[in-house]
Design a protein around this motif. Structure first.
Motif, PDB file in Angstrom:
ATOM      1  N   VAL A  54       0.631  -0.750  -0.068  1.00 53.36           N
ATOM      2  CA  VAL A  54       0.243   0.250   0.193  1.00 53.36           C
ATOM      3  C   VAL A  54       0.567   1.149   0.210  1.00 53.36           C
ATOM      4  O   VAL A  54       0.435   2.771  -0.339  1.00 53.36           O
ATOM      5  CB  VAL A  54      -1.122   0.429   1.242  1.00 53.36           C
ATOM      6  N   TYR A  55       1.964   1.352   0.891  1.00 55.48           N
ATOM      7  CA  TYR A  55       2.944   2.059   0.499  1.00 55.48           C
ATOM      8  C   TYR A  55       3.705   2.994  -0.528  1.00 55.48           C
ATOM      9  O   TYR A  55       3.937   3.508  -0.971  1.00 55.48           O
ATOM     10  CB  TYR A  55       4.460   2.161   1.945  1.00 55.48           C
ATOM     11  N   ARG A  56       3.518   1.967  -1.748  1.00 58.57           N
ATOM     12  CA  ARG A  56       4.041   2.438  -3.224  1.00 58.57           C
ATOM     13  C   ARG A  56       3.141   3.148  -3.617  1.00 58.57           C
ATOM     14  O   ARG A  56       4.192   3.395  -4.668  1.00 58.57           O
ATOM     15  CB  ARG A  56       3.853   0.791  -3.646  1.00 58.57           C
ATOM     16  N   SER A  57       2.325   2.973  -3.337  1.00 59.41           N
ATOM     17  CA  SER A  57       0.966   3.324  -4.197  1.00 59.41           C
ATOM     18  C   SER A  57      -0.092   5.169  -3.613  1.00 59.41           C
ATOM     19  O   SER A  57      -0.684   5.066  -4.078  1.00 59.41           O
ATOM     20  CB  SER A  57      -0.028   2.591  -4.794  1.00 59.41           C
ATOM     21  N   MET A  58       0.296   4.834  -2.172  1.00 59.67           N
ATOM     22  CA  MET A  58      -0.210   6.516  -1.451  1.00 59.67           C
ATOM     23  C   MET A  58       0.875   6.016  -0.624  1.00 59.67           C
ATOM     24  O   MET A  58       1.756   6.217  -0.645  1.00 59.67           O
ATOM     25  CB  MET A  58      -1.638   5.289  -0.227  1.00 59.67           C
ATOM     26  N   ASN A  59       0.438   8.192  -0.054  1.00 63.31           N
ATOM     27  CA  ASN A  59       0.917   8.743   0.937  1.00 63.31           C
ATOM     28  C   ASN A  59       1.303   8.021   1.881  1.00 63.31           C
ATOM     29  O   ASN A  59       0.325   7.182   2.541  1.00 63.31           O
ATOM     30  CB  ASN A  59       0.046  10.122   1.143  1.00 63.31           C
ATOM     31  N   PRO A  60       2.261   7.385   2.367  1.00 68.33           N
ATOM     32  CA  PRO A  60       2.369   6.405   3.356  1.00 68.33           C
ATOM     33  C   PRO A  60       2.257   7.015   5.303  1.00 68.33           C
ATOM     34  O   PRO A  60       1.458   6.342   5.875  1.00 68.33           O
ATOM     35  CB  PRO A  60       3.486   7.048   4.030  1.00 68.33           C
ATOM     36  N   ASN A  61       1.403   8.071   5.039  1.00 67.72           N
ATOM     37  CA  ASN A  61       1.046   8.986   6.389  1.00 67.72           C
ATOM     38  C   ASN A  61      -0.582   8.640   6.062  1.00 67.72           C
ATOM     39  O   ASN A  61      -0.899   7.973   7.341  1.00 67.72           O
ATOM     40  CB  ASN A  61       0.920  10.373   6.786  1.00 67.72           C
ATOM     41  N   VAL A  62      -1.140   8.351   4.983  1.00 67.18           N
ATOM     42  CA  VAL A  62      -2.034   8.371   4.918  1.00 67.18           C
ATOM     43  C   VAL A  62      -2.528   6.583   4.679  1.00 67.18           C
ATOM     44  O   VAL A  62      -3.857   6.510   5.209  1.00 67.18           O
ATOM     45  CB  VAL A  62      -2.981   8.894   3.315  1.00 67.18           C
ATOM     46  N   ALA A  63      -2.136   5.875   3.888  1.00 69.83           N
ATOM     47  CA  ALA A  63      -1.863   4.762   4.092  1.00 69.83           C
ATOM     48  C   ALA A  63      -1.632   3.649   5.324  1.00 69.83           C
ATOM     49  O   ALA A  63      -2.508   3.062   6.205  1.00 69.83           O
ATOM     50  CB  ALA A  63      -0.480   3.733   3.369  1.00 69.83           C
TER      51      ALA A  63
END
Length: 111
Positions: A54-63
């Motif tokens: 999920v971190y690959r395709s989203m802002n890590p804070n949001v993920a």
């Protein structure tokens, strides 16, 4: 959020919930402790791989907020239901606050 991310987050949350249930189940008896510990850790550690996807395709804070918050929330509800511990009115307020926080993270503009 893509359909792929929704699927990965759903599986991540399911694995986290299952891990929490195994930890509680294992804590109820010395005979089950080791199996609950091993099963819970196996699922918990394996689910982190999904979080990395999920971190690959989203802002890590949001993920992290969505994944962590959702897994925590669903684990609380599952533990309450499966082990019949019940929840008080203020605890349901906490559930509502977590849901609100996850929604705000999910709809907020990500950089």
């Amino acid at each position: 959020m893509t359909t792929s991310n929704v699927l990965i987050i759903s599986v991540f949350c399911g694995m986290q919930v299952a891990a929490s249930l195994l930890f509680k189940w294992g804590s109820l008896s010395d005979a089950r402790w080791l199996w609950g510990f091993l099963g819970g850790n196996l699922l918990g550690f394996a689910s982190v791989w999904l979080l990395m996807l999920v971190y690959r395709s989203m802002n890590p804070n949001v993920a992290l907020g969505i994944c962590g918050g959702s897994a925590f929330l669903l684990s609380q509800l599952a533990l309450s239901a499966v082990f019949k511990s019940g929840m008080t009115f203020p605890q349901w307020g906490g559930v509502a606050a977590i849901v609100a926080g996850i929604v705000v993270l999910a709809v907020g503009k990500a950089s």
